[in-house]
Motif scaffolding. Sequence first.
Motif, PDB file in Angstrom:
ATOM      1  N   TYR A 250       0.820  -1.214   0.000  1.00 42.42           N
ATOM      2  CA  TYR A 250       0.000   0.000   0.000  1.00 42.42           C
ATOM      3  C   TYR A 250       0.852   1.260   0.000  1.00 42.42           C
ATOM      4  O   TYR A 250       2.037   1.259   0.359  1.00 42.42           O
ATOM      5  N   SER A 252      -0.194   5.454   1.112  1.00 45.92           N
ATOM      6  CA  SER A 252      -1.289   6.295   1.620  1.00 45.92           C
ATOM      7  C   SER A 252      -0.751   7.707   1.818  1.00 45.92           C
ATOM      8  O   SER A 252       0.331   7.893   2.375  1.00 45.92           O
ATOM      9  N   SER A 256      -6.267   7.713   4.685  1.00 44.62           N
ATOM     10  CA  SER A 256      -7.515   6.986   4.410  1.00 44.62           C
ATOM     11  C   SER A 256      -7.229   5.575   3.887  1.00 44.62           C
ATOM     12  O   SER A 256      -7.806   4.585   4.368  1.00 44.62           O
ATOM     13  N   THR A 257      -6.337   5.478   2.918  1.00 39.90           N
ATOM     14  CA  THR A 257      -6.010   4.156   2.365  1.00 39.90           C
ATOM     15  C   THR A 257      -5.371   3.278   3.439  1.00 39.90           C
ATOM     16  O   THR A 257      -5.658   2.082   3.535  1.00 39.90           O
ATOM     17  N   LYS A 258      -4.554   3.897   4.282  1.00 39.56           N
ATOM     18  CA  LYS A 258      -3.902   3.117   5.339  1.00 39.56           C
ATOM     19  C   LYS A 258      -4.944   2.548   6.304  1.00 39.56           C
ATOM     20  O   LYS A 258      -4.818   1.402   6.766  1.00 39.56           O
ATOM     21  N   ASP A 279       4.632  -1.041   3.184  1.00 40.38           N
ATOM     22  CA  ASP A 279       4.449   0.367   2.826  1.00 40.38           C
ATOM     23  C   ASP A 279       5.356   0.623   1.619  1.00 40.38           C
ATOM     24  O   ASP A 279       6.586   0.554   1.721  1.00 40.38           O
ATOM     25  N   SER A 302      -4.062   1.934  -2.956  1.00 36.19           N
ATOM     26  CA  SER A 302      -3.511   3.223  -3.395  1.00 36.19           C
ATOM     27  C   SER A 302      -4.540   4.331  -3.241  1.00 36.19           C
ATOM     28  O   SER A 302      -5.741   4.117  -3.469  1.00 36.19           O
ATOM     29  N   PRO A 303      -4.090   5.513  -2.894  1.00 35.93           N
ATOM     30  CA  PRO A 303      -4.984   6.660  -2.996  1.00 35.93           C
ATOM     31  C   PRO A 303      -5.033   7.108  -4.465  1.00 35.93           C
ATOM     32  O   PRO A 303      -4.233   6.644  -5.277  1.00 35.93           O
ATOM     33  N   GLY A 334      -8.643   1.290  -2.277  1.00 40.57           N
ATOM     34  CA  GLY A 334      -8.084   2.625  -2.083  1.00 40.57           C
ATOM     35  C   GLY A 334      -9.163   3.679  -1.950  1.00 40.57           C
ATOM     36  O   GLY A 334     -10.363   3.365  -1.920  1.00 40.57           O
ATOM     37  N   SER A 335      -8.714   4.904  -1.864  1.00 41.56           N
ATOM     38  CA  SER A 335      -9.672   5.997  -1.669  1.00 41.56           C
ATOM     39  C   SER A 335      -9.447   7.078  -2.721  1.00 41.56           C
ATOM     40  O   SER A 335      -8.409   7.124  -3.383  1.00 41.56           O
TER      41      SER A 335
END
Length: 392
Positions: A250, A252, A256-258, A279, A302-303, A334-335
């Motif tokens: 991931y 972030s 938010s994604t985290k 990370d 992923s954002p 993701g976001s």
Amino acid sequence: MRSITKDVFEVGAIDWDRKLFDEIIPLPDGTSYNAYLIKGSEKIALIDTVDPPKVDALITNLAEAGVEKIDYIIANHAEQDHSGSIPDVLGLYPEAKVVTNEKCKQMLIDLMGIDENKFIVIEDGQEVSLGNKTLKFIFTPWVHWPETMSTYLVEDKILFSCDFFGSHIAASELFVKDKPRVYESAKRYYAEIMMPFRGPIVKNLEKIKDLDIAIIAPSHGQLYDEPKFIIDAYKKWISDEVENKVVVAYVSMHGSTKKMVEYLVNKLIEKGIGVQQFDLVTADVGKLAIELVDAAGVVLASPTFLSGAHPAAAYAAFLVNALRPKIKYMAVIGSFGWGGRMVEQLKGMLTNNKAEILEPIIIKGEPKAENFGKLDELAEEIEKKHKEYKIL
Ligand code: FEO
């Protein structure tokens, strides 16, 4: 110079300080460029050379070995970390001939301008006599270039396999002693350059299975005086079997994604599913590659960045696509803040893999109660799959 058996020596170089290979692969333990000198009763052969910045070590070792002439330079592989010093060796030993296959010959001419008249081209299975010792050439293509081959020293039962079975370890001991350490290093090595070629490796292992091998001498890392150790490891890595493990990679930007990742990872752990979380901003890509060797699946998080995938996530997707792990499924989560094509971009980068792409989960802004339900569903889907594969 280190002695292996009577009249067979390792004359290459240990590179304790190298930190990166191919400008991408971290080398936590350095590496070595092994070259091998075989003194036959009539002819002398050098198998592979070293990376050009280390040519002085090779030349010093050859001088220490009292080598006044070299008849054959065996090129098992054209890549420069093994063949880049051939021009220097030819300069010092002008009577030497470069012995290799036709593909490798062409590559050596292209890469370092070696004179066509310097070559002796051999065929698969051909033998060359050094007097009391015999070299047999075994074509082992795609480990990891099309021209790669291995050389078997019949009388001493040594297989010089070049990159095949290699590991990036700088060590004073010639032979493997610390098996767990070498296993990890060889797995990292396999993951980074061999994994895309599982099919050819199956054939190559089949090809050498009836050889009586006492020692495997690769051109990186330590030598195996228990060949079964590394052959069995390769058999496991190339098999279709996966482990009860998900790689969650991931990036972030604002958390938010985290939060989504942490929620999902906790749910997976509660279900007894193994997780390796990375990370992508700080991850060792070598460690990530190791985990891909036997993971059942990958979740990429992923954002949305400038209306698309975050570049760190795109890098990871590109890597997974290039390494072609045997994963069975992938998911993108993701976001986003105001829209974008993150999922389409990442999916578009994962075309090499046959893995099933699960339903993506993309949420607006910070994850809320209703979004966590979607992550529960994803965890359940992953659990179901691991049960189907009989790994949970
Ligand atoms: Fe170690 Fe492909 O060279």
